[in-house]
Design a protein around this motif. Structure first.
Motif, PDB file in Angstrom:
ATOM      1  N   GLY A 119      12.257  62.440  63.669  1.00 36.56           N
ATOM      2  CA  GLY A 119      12.145  62.882  61.930  1.00 36.56           C
ATOM      3  C   GLY A 119      11.446  64.299  62.312  1.00 36.56           C
ATOM      4  N   GLU A 120      11.937  65.058  60.874  1.00 38.74           N
ATOM      5  CA  GLU A 120      11.388  66.354  60.372  1.00 38.74           C
ATOM      6  C   GLU A 120      10.783  66.447  59.286  1.00 38.74           C
ATOM      7  OE1 GLU A 120      14.590  69.326  59.990  1.00 38.74           O
ATOM      8  OE2 GLU A 120      15.610  68.553  62.141  1.00 38.74           O
ATOM      9  N   PHE A 121       9.194  66.987  59.619  1.00 35.34           N
ATOM     10  CA  PHE A 121       8.681  66.378  58.223  1.00 35.34           C
ATOM     11  C   PHE A 121       8.303  68.288  57.964  1.00 35.34           C
ATOM     12  CE2 PHE A 121       9.091  62.731  60.525  1.00 35.34           C
ATOM     13  CZ  PHE A 121       9.023  61.982  59.914  1.00 35.34           C
ATOM     14  N   GLU A 122       7.422  68.245  56.941  1.00 40.33           N
ATOM     15  CA  GLU A 122       6.999  69.724  56.435  1.00 40.33           C
ATOM     16  C   GLU A 122       5.927  68.942  55.776  1.00 40.33           C
ATOM     17  OE1 GLU A 122       7.181  72.996  53.054  1.00 40.33           O
ATOM     18  OE2 GLU A 122       6.992  70.779  52.269  1.00 40.33           O
ATOM     19  N   LEU A 123       3.854  69.411  56.699  1.00 42.42           N
ATOM     20  CA  LEU A 123       2.921  68.683  56.448  1.00 42.42           C
ATOM     21  C   LEU A 123       2.433  70.411  55.736  1.00 42.42           C
ATOM     22  CD1 LEU A 123       0.289  67.604  56.829  1.00 42.42           C
ATOM     23  CD2 LEU A 123       0.008  68.911  59.372  1.00 42.42           C
ATOM     24  N   ILE A 124       1.303  70.077  54.401  1.00 44.35           N
ATOM     25  CA  ILE A 124       0.905  70.736  53.354  1.00 44.35           C
ATOM     26  C   ILE A 124      -0.614  70.147  53.202  1.00 44.35           C
ATOM     27  CG2 ILE A 124       0.823  72.642  51.935  1.00 44.35           C
ATOM     28  CD1 ILE A 124       3.837  71.678  51.069  1.00 44.35           C
ATOM     29  N   VAL A 125      -1.425  71.914  53.539  1.00 47.11           N
ATOM     30  CA  VAL A 125      -3.108  70.903  53.514  1.00 47.11           C
ATOM     31  C   VAL A 125      -3.582  72.530  52.939  1.00 47.11           C
ATOM     32  CG1 VAL A 125      -5.009  70.966  54.697  1.00 47.11           C
ATOM     33  CG2 VAL A 125      -3.004  70.756  56.263  1.00 47.11           C
ATOM     34  N   ARG A 126      -4.027  72.222  51.712  1.00 51.53           N
ATOM     35  CA  ARG A 126      -4.414  72.908  50.241  1.00 51.53           C
ATOM     36  C   ARG A 126      -5.915  72.737  50.568  1.00 51.53           C
ATOM     37  NH1 ARG A 126      -1.159  72.445  47.219  1.00 51.53           N
ATOM     38  NH2 ARG A 126      -2.265  70.900  45.444  1.00 51.53           N
ATOM     39  N   GLN A 127      -7.234  73.934  50.537  1.00 50.63           N
ATOM     40  CA  GLN A 127      -8.255  72.869  50.372  1.00 50.63           C
ATOM     41  C   GLN A 127      -9.277  74.189  49.635  1.00 50.63           C
ATOM     42  OE1 GLN A 127      -9.308  73.570  54.839  1.00 50.63           O
ATOM     43  NE2 GLN A 127     -10.273  71.748  53.928  1.00 50.63           N
ATOM     44  N   PHE A 128     -10.327  73.988  49.338  1.00 51.15           N
ATOM     45  CA  PHE A 128     -11.001  75.358  48.222  1.00 51.15           C
ATOM     46  C   PHE A 128     -12.648  74.783  48.519  1.00 51.15           C
ATOM     47  CE2 PHE A 128      -9.449  72.490  44.993  1.00 51.15           C
ATOM     48  CZ  PHE A 128     -10.603  72.019  44.213  1.00 51.15           C
ATOM     49  N   ILE A 129     -13.671  75.083  48.370  1.00 47.99           N
ATOM     50  CA  ILE A 129     -14.825  74.950  47.888  1.00 47.99           C
ATOM     51  C   ILE A 129     -15.607  75.517  46.875  1.00 47.99           C
ATOM     52  CG2 ILE A 129     -16.723  75.843  49.530  1.00 47.99           C
ATOM     53  CD1 ILE A 129     -16.063  76.544  51.743  1.00 47.99           C
ATOM     54  N   ASP A 130     -16.426  74.042  46.003  1.00 47.35           N
ATOM     55  CA  ASP A 130     -17.416  74.647  45.105  1.00 47.35           C
ATOM     56  C   ASP A 130     -17.815  75.649  45.303  1.00 47.35           C
ATOM     57  OD1 ASP A 130     -18.174  73.417  42.970  1.00 47.35           O
ATOM     58  OD2 ASP A 130     -20.134  74.139  43.521  1.00 47.35           O
ATOM     59  N   VAL A 131     -17.399  77.220  43.978  1.00 46.31           N
ATOM     60  CA  VAL A 131     -18.747  77.263  44.280  1.00 46.31           C
ATOM     61  C   VAL A 131     -19.185  78.216  41.948  1.00 46.31           C
ATOM     62  CG1 VAL A 131     -18.119  80.674  43.423  1.00 46.31           C
ATOM     63  CG2 VAL A 131     -16.402  79.263  45.260  1.00 46.31           C
ATOM     64  N   PRO A 132     -20.652  78.225  42.548  1.00 45.80           N
ATOM     65  CA  PRO A 132     -21.152  78.992  43.203  1.00 45.80           C
ATOM     66  C   PRO A 132     -22.117  78.275  44.388  1.00 45.80           C
ATOM     67  CG  PRO A 132     -22.280  79.133  41.173  1.00 45.80           C
ATOM     68  CD  PRO A 132     -21.461  78.553  41.214  1.00 45.80           C
ATOM     69  N   ASN A 133     -22.246  76.534  43.839  1.00 43.56           N
ATOM     70  CA  ASN A 133     -23.500  76.082  44.457  1.00 43.56           C
ATOM     71  C   ASN A 133     -23.084  74.663  45.035  1.00 43.56           C
ATOM     72  OD1 ASN A 133     -23.668  74.955  41.889  1.00 43.56           O
ATOM     73  ND2 ASN A 133     -25.115  75.529  41.412  1.00 43.56           N
ATOM     74  N   LYS A 134     -22.729  74.501  46.168  1.00 44.55           N
ATOM     75  CA  LYS A 134     -22.751  73.330  46.152  1.00 44.55           C
ATOM     76  C   LYS A 134     -21.742  72.968  47.640  1.00 44.55           C
ATOM     77  CE  LYS A 134     -22.124  70.448  41.074  1.00 44.55           C
ATOM     78  NZ  LYS A 134     -21.428  69.454  40.574  1.00 44.55           N
ATOM     79  N   PRO A 135     -22.447  72.603  48.480  1.00 41.59           N
ATOM     80  CA  PRO A 135     -20.812  72.892  49.978  1.00 41.59           C
ATOM     81  C   PRO A 135     -20.446  71.451  49.897  1.00 41.59           C
ATOM     82  CG  PRO A 135     -23.910  70.795  49.818  1.00 41.59           C
ATOM     83  CD  PRO A 135     -23.311  71.748  48.273  1.00 41.59           C
ATOM     84  N   GLU A 136     -19.656  71.461  49.106  1.00 41.10           N
ATOM     85  CA  GLU A 136     -18.621  70.623  48.301  1.00 41.10           C
ATOM     86  C   GLU A 136     -17.154  71.319  48.922  1.00 41.10           C
ATOM     87  OE1 GLU A 136     -18.986  68.484  44.722  1.00 41.10           O
ATOM     88  OE2 GLU A 136     -20.994  67.994  45.619  1.00 41.10           O
ATOM     89  N   VAL A 137     -16.129  70.558  49.935  1.00 44.25           N
ATOM     90  CA  VAL A 137     -15.061  71.542  49.946  1.00 44.25           C
ATOM     91  C   VAL A 137     -13.813  70.356  49.637  1.00 44.25           C
ATOM     92  CG1 VAL A 137     -13.640  71.686  51.940  1.00 44.25           C
ATOM     93  CG2 VAL A 137     -15.501  71.860  51.761  1.00 44.25           C
ATOM     94  N   SER A 138     -12.556  70.333  48.877  1.00 45.96           N
ATOM     95  CA  SER A 138     -11.498  69.618  48.332  1.00 45.96           C
ATOM     96  C   SER A 138     -10.034  69.407  48.861  1.00 45.96           C
ATOM     97  CB  SER A 138     -11.486  69.466  46.727  1.00 45.96           C
ATOM     98  OG  SER A 138     -12.671  69.739  45.632  1.00 45.96           O
ATOM     99  N   THR A 139      -9.594  68.937  49.507  1.00 44.72           N
ATOM    100  CA  THR A 139      -8.872  69.161  50.252  1.00 44.72           C
ATOM    101  C   THR A 139      -7.684  68.453  49.530  1.00 44.72           C
ATOM    102  OG1 THR A 139      -9.921  69.672  52.287  1.00 44.72           O
ATOM    103  CG2 THR A 139      -7.692  69.301  52.618  1.00 44.72           C
ATOM    104  N   VAL A 140      -6.281  68.502  49.899  1.00 45.24           N
ATOM    105  CA  VAL A 140      -4.853  67.959  49.116  1.00 45.24           C
ATOM    106  C   VAL A 140      -4.383  67.535  51.149  1.00 45.24           C
ATOM    107  CG1 VAL A 140      -3.331  69.660  48.373  1.00 45.24           C
ATOM    108  CG2 VAL A 140      -2.953  67.423  48.370  1.00 45.24           C
ATOM    109  N   ILE A 141      -3.712  66.882  51.102  1.00 43.52           N
ATOM    110  CA  ILE A 141      -2.829  66.917  52.324  1.00 43.52           C
ATOM    111  C   ILE A 141      -1.815  66.421  52.127  1.00 43.52           C
ATOM    112  CG2 ILE A 141      -2.602  66.234  54.824  1.00 43.52           C
ATOM    113  CD1 ILE A 141      -4.992  66.004  55.004  1.00 43.52           C
TER     114      ILE A 141
END
Length: 751
Positions: A119-141
C-alpha cells in the motif's frame, strides 16, 4: 524540500533528508514566549530527535555549567504500521518529503510518502502553537491511501511522548548527553492521555486530547504508557484526519490530570490563530520591495521568529529571560548574553515596549545575584554575568571539551567580560528615551543604574604609568583576543555607565549616594584611558592596548557566505578558542560601539574605522552584521548596508554547513537586521524628545516600510525613492520638516 512562504512569496531552502533533519527542524521551530516546539521532520536523525520541546524557566543542574535549559520530550507520532502484520511503514524511494513553513499563518506542514505491505500512503502533519500566552499545540494528522486498487489496508498509528529528547554537552560528542527528566505517571482513556514529567523537584503536566471524525477509527490505549493508538481502516474511506490538541502545565496551575471530555474544535482554533497572526503582521510588519531579492523573505522570516519568541513576554511576573537562541535550541545552555540588551531589547523598545521592559525586569529581579557575583569577584555594585541563567547567576563554562581529541580548553569570557552591566544600563537608557516611562525609572530603573555604576567604578584602577584609570586583562565582544588591557569598548561603555548615573544623581527617586562616592565617580569618569591609533592620518579607536602592533592579517575583500576565514588554520584556532596574535577579529568591537553611540564620533572617524576594521573581521558571530549595517549606512555605504541586513536576516536560512546542525536560531542577528534597516538605512533617532529620520534607499531596492512605537503611538513609516518618506498614525498622514543635513523631523505630532 523545505519551503518557506509568506503570501505568494516562497523560497526553497534545503532538501529534507536525515543529514539535514536537525537543521530543518530548527528552522521550522514554532514558539511563543512559553514554549518552543520543533515540528515533525520525516526520517529525523538522532541529533534532530534530541531537541523536541523547550519551556520557559524549565532548567536544572547542567553538564559543564551550573544550570541548563532542559530538552523535553514532546507528544508526536511514534510508529505507523500495518495492523495485520506489524510491518512498519517506510518511506518510498524517489518521493522526497516536503515541509512547508507558512510565515503569515505561523504553521508548519510536513508531507511524506510511505509504503507498507503493497500500500502507498500520503501522511500530512500540520500544526501551530497558540500565540501569545498559552503553552498549547494544535495538530492535524491526515493519512490517505493512494493506490486503492490493491484493496484497503488497516494501519495503526501510535501517538505518544517521545523520550529520546536529551541535552548535549555543547554539541560535541554524540555519547556525551544528559536526560534531565523522568515520566512519573501516565493515564490514558479513549479521549487521549495525561502524563507527569518530572525535572528534579519540578513537575510538568502534559494533557493530550485526540479525536477523529471517521467512525472507522478504533482507539486502543497502551496501558500505563504515555501513548494512545488509533486504527485507520481504509475499507470505507480513503482519507482519515486525526485532530490533536495538547498543552503543558506547571505544577502550580495544575490540579491532577486534565483530559477534557469535550472535543477540541481544531477548525475554530485554526481560524482564531490565523486571525491573531493577521493582526500581528499588520501591527509589526516590515516590508522590503527589492524585486524578489532574498532579503524580502529574509526580513519576514527574521521578524516572524522575533515575534514568536517575544509576544506575550510581559506576562512573566519575574521578567523574561531570553536565551541566546530563544526557545529553539539548548545551545549555550539557555543562558542569556549581552546581545539581549544591545539587540533584542532595542528591537522590542521600538516595537512593543512592554516586552523590552520584561527583558529589563529579568535583570532587575536578578539584582541580588549580580551584587553577590560582583562581591565574589572582588568588585562592588551589581556585576551581571557574561552568561546568565534562569536564576540570574553566572552560567558560563570555565572549560570546554574539544571533540574528538578530548582536549580541555579554558574559556576566559566568564572571568574577563566586564561590560554586561553597562549594556543593561544602555538598554534601560534606550527604553526610557523612546517611552519616557518615568514610573519605571522611579521604581526600578534608577536602582539598576546606581548599582551598575557602582560596579563600573570599582572595575577601574589608577595607573601611574598612564596617568589615567585603566582596566587590565579583559575580553571585549571580540572573543579572538583575551587577557587584553584597556579594551576600548569596555572602557568606553563603563565610563558611559558612570556618566549616565551622574546625570541622574539629582533625580528624586535616585538611590542616595554619598558625597565621597559621587566625587570618586566624577574623578574616574573624567580620567578613563582610551587607546587610539592613527590610520591614514586619522586617529581612530584602537581595539585594545597593543592591537596596532599585532601582525596584520590578509584582508577579506571578497565576500562569501558564512564566516570569512582566510584558511583552515584560522578556523581551527577559532574552534580551539585560541588567543589570536594577529589583527583578525571575530566581530568588531569598535564598529559595535559606534553603532550604539553614532553621534559620539565624527563621520571621518567612523569612515576610517569601518574601512580599517571590516576587512579584518571574520563575522563568525551572527551579532556582527547588524552593527556593521548601522555604521555602513551612517557613512554612506548604502549597498553594503543592504548586504549586511540581508546576511543578518538570513543568517540561519543561508547557514552552511547544515549537516548535523545543532546551533539554534540566532534571534539577535534578526534583531540586528531590523536595527540595520530602521536605525541604519532609515536613520531613526530621538533628538531631545523629537523623532527624526535620515532615510536612504539602496540602489536595487524600490522602497521599504516598517512600523514603530513612540511615546504611546504607533507609526507606519515608508521610505520611497528620492528621499520621500510617508509617515502615518492610523489613517492620518503626519507632516514632516526637512533639514539641510538630511534629517526629516515629524512636526510635533508625536510629542
Amino acid at each position: 524540500m523545505l519551503t518557506i512562504t509568506y503570501g505568494r512569496k516562497e523560497e526553497n531552502i534545503s532538501e529534507v533528508s536525515s543529514d539535514s533533519s536537525a537543521f530543518v527542524s530548527c528552522i521550522t521551530t514554532l514558539a511563543n514566549s512559553f514554549m518552543g516546539l520543533r515540528p515533525r521532520v520525516p526520517e529525523a536523525s538522532e541529533r534532530a530527535q534530541r531537541v523536541q520541546l523547550l519551556m520557559d524557566r524549565v532548567y536544572t543542574a547542567g553538564v559543564g555549567v551550573s544550570r541548563e535549559i532542559v530538552s523535553l520530550p514532546a507528544p508526536r507520532i511514534l510508529r505507523l504500521y500495518d495492523i495485520e502484520t506489524g510491518e512498519p511503514a517506510i518511506h518510498q524511494s524517489g518521493r522526497a518529503a516536503k515541509i512547508l513553513l507558512s510565515l503569515d499563518t505561523a504553521s508548519v506542514t510536513s508531507t511524506e510518502y510511505l509504503y507498507v505491505r503493497g500500500g502507498e500512503f500520503e501522511l500530512i502533519v500540520r500544526q501551530f502553537i497558540d500565540v501569545p500566552n498559552k503553552p498549547e499545540v494544535s495538530t492535524v494528522i491526515e493519512l490517505r491511501q493512494i493506490n486503492t486498487e490493491i484493496g484497503p489496508r488497516r494501519l495503526r498509528l501510535d501517538y505518544g511522548i517521545d523520550i529520546s529528547a536529551v541535552n548535549e554537552y555543547l554539541g560535541t560528542a554524540s555519547w556525551l548527553a544528559a536526560r534531565h527528566y523522568d515520566i512519573n505517571q501516565c493515564y490514558s482513556n479513549k479521549d487521549g492521555f495525561s502524563a507527569i514529567v518530572a525535572i528534579g523537584d519540578q513537575k510538568l503536566y502534559y494533557d493530550v486530547q485526540l479525536f477523529s471524525v471517521r467512525c472507522a477509527s478504533i482507539w486502543s490505549c497502551l496501558g500505563q504508557s504515555c501513548a494512545t493508538s488509533v486504527t485507520f481502516d481504509f475499507s470505507q474511506n480513503e482519507h482519515h484526519p486525526l485532530f490533536i490538541h495538547w498543552q503543558v502545565r506547571s505544577e502550580n496551575d495544575s490540579v491532577g490530570f486534565g483530559i477534557s471530555p469535550l472535543p477540541f474544535n481544531f477548525i475554530s482554533s485554526q481560524h482564531e490563530h490565523q486571525a491573531r497572526w493577521r493582526k500581528l503582521w499588520k501591527k509589526y510588519d516590515v516590508t522590503i520591495d527589492a524585486s524578489d531579492k532574498p532579503i524580502e523573505l529574509g526580513i519576514k522570516y527574521a521578524l516572524f521568529q522575533l515575534l514568536q519568541h517575544g509576544i506575550g513576554a510581559y506576562n512573566h511576573e519575574s521578567g523574561f529571560i531570553s536565551p541566546a537562541r530563544g526557545l529553539t535550541s539548548p545551545y549555550h545552555s539557555g543562558a542569556t548574553f549581552f546581545d539581549t540588551e544591545l539587540h533584542k531589547c532595542i528591537f522590542w523598545t521600538w516595537n512593543n515596549p512592554r516586552v523590552a521592559k520584561a527583558l529589563i525586569d529579568y535583570r532587575y529581579h536578578s539584582m541580588e545575584k549580580a551584587i553577590e557575583f560582583a562581591k565574589s569577584t572582588g568588585f562592588l555594585g551589581a556585576r551581571f554575568p557574561e552568561a546568565s541563567n534562569d536564576h540570574g547567576a553566572e552560567n558560563g563554562p570555565h572549560y570546554v571539551l574539544s571533540y574528538p581529541d578530548a582536549d580541555i580548553v579554558r574559556e576566559w569570557s566568564v572571568d574577563e567580560v566586564l561590560h554586561i552591566s553597562a549594556d543593561v544600563c544602555y538598554a534601560l537608557y534606550r527604553y526610557w528615551s523612546v517611552t519616557y516611562d518615568d514610573v519605571y525609572m522611579n521604581t526600578r530603573g534608577y536602582k539598576i543604574v546606581a548599582e551598575c555604576a557602582r560596579f563600573a567604578a570599582s572595575v577601574f584602577k589608577w595607573s601611574d604609568k598612564k596617568q589615567a584609570y585603566v582596566i587590565n586583562s579583559v575580553m571585549g565582544p571580540d572573543e579572538y583576543h583575551y587577557h587584553v588591557d584597556n579594551s576600548f569598548f569596555t572602557n568606553y561603555l563603563l565610563r558611559w555607565c558612570i556618566k549616565f548615573a551622574l546625570s541622574l544623581i539629582n533625580c528624586r527617586f535616585f538611590p542616595e549616594i554619598s558625597v565621597t562616592e559621587v566625587k570618586n565617580w566624577k574623578t574616574i569618569s573624567e580620567n578613563v584611558y582610551l587607546p587610539w591609533m592613527v590610520i591614514d592620518g586619522v586617529s581612530i579607536p584602537e581595539e585594545f592596548d597593543g592591537y596596532a602592533i599585532l601582525q596584520d592579517t590578509e584582508l577579506r575583500n571578497e565576500k562569501k557566505r558564512g564566516p570569512q576565514f582566510i584558511d583552515e588554520c584560522e578556523q581551527y584556532s577559532a574552534e580551539k578558542l585560541r588567543n589570536f596574535t594577529s589583527k583578525v577579529i571575530k566581530q568588531a568591537d569598535i564598529v559595535l560601539l559606534m553603532s550604539l553611540f553614532p553621534d559620539d564620533f565624527s563621520d571621518e572617524v567612523k569612515r576610517v574605522t569601518f574601512n580599517f576594521y571590516e576587512p579584518r573581521t571574520v563575522h563568525e558571530s551572527s551579532l556582527s552584521y547588524g552593527p556593521h549595517a548601522v555604521l555602513a549606512a551612517g557613512i554612506g555605504k548604502i549597498d553594503d548596508c543592504a548586504d549586511f541586513i540581508s546576511r543578518a536576516s538570513r543568517y540561519n536560512l543561508d547557514f552552511t554547513p547544515i549537516l548535523n546542525y545543532n546551533n539554534g536560531l540566532h534571534l539577535s542577528a534578526y534583531a540586528g537586521a531590523w536595527q540595520g534597516l530602521v536605525e541604519g538605512l532609515a536613520g531613526l533617532r530621538v533628538d531631545d524628545e523629537r523623532l527624526y529620520l535620515c532615510p536612504r534607499l539602496p540602489s536595487d531596492w524600490n522602497s521599504y516600510r516598517f512600523v514603530i512605537y513612540f511615546r504611546g503611538q504607533r507609526l507606519m513609516i515608508t521610505v520611497l525613492a528620492d528621499g520621500i518618506v510617508d509617515i502615518y498614525r492610523g489613517e492620518k498622514k503626519l507632516t514632516t520638516t526637512s533639514c539641510s543635513d538630511g534629517r526629516i523631523y515629524i512636526c510635533g505630532e508625536t510629542e
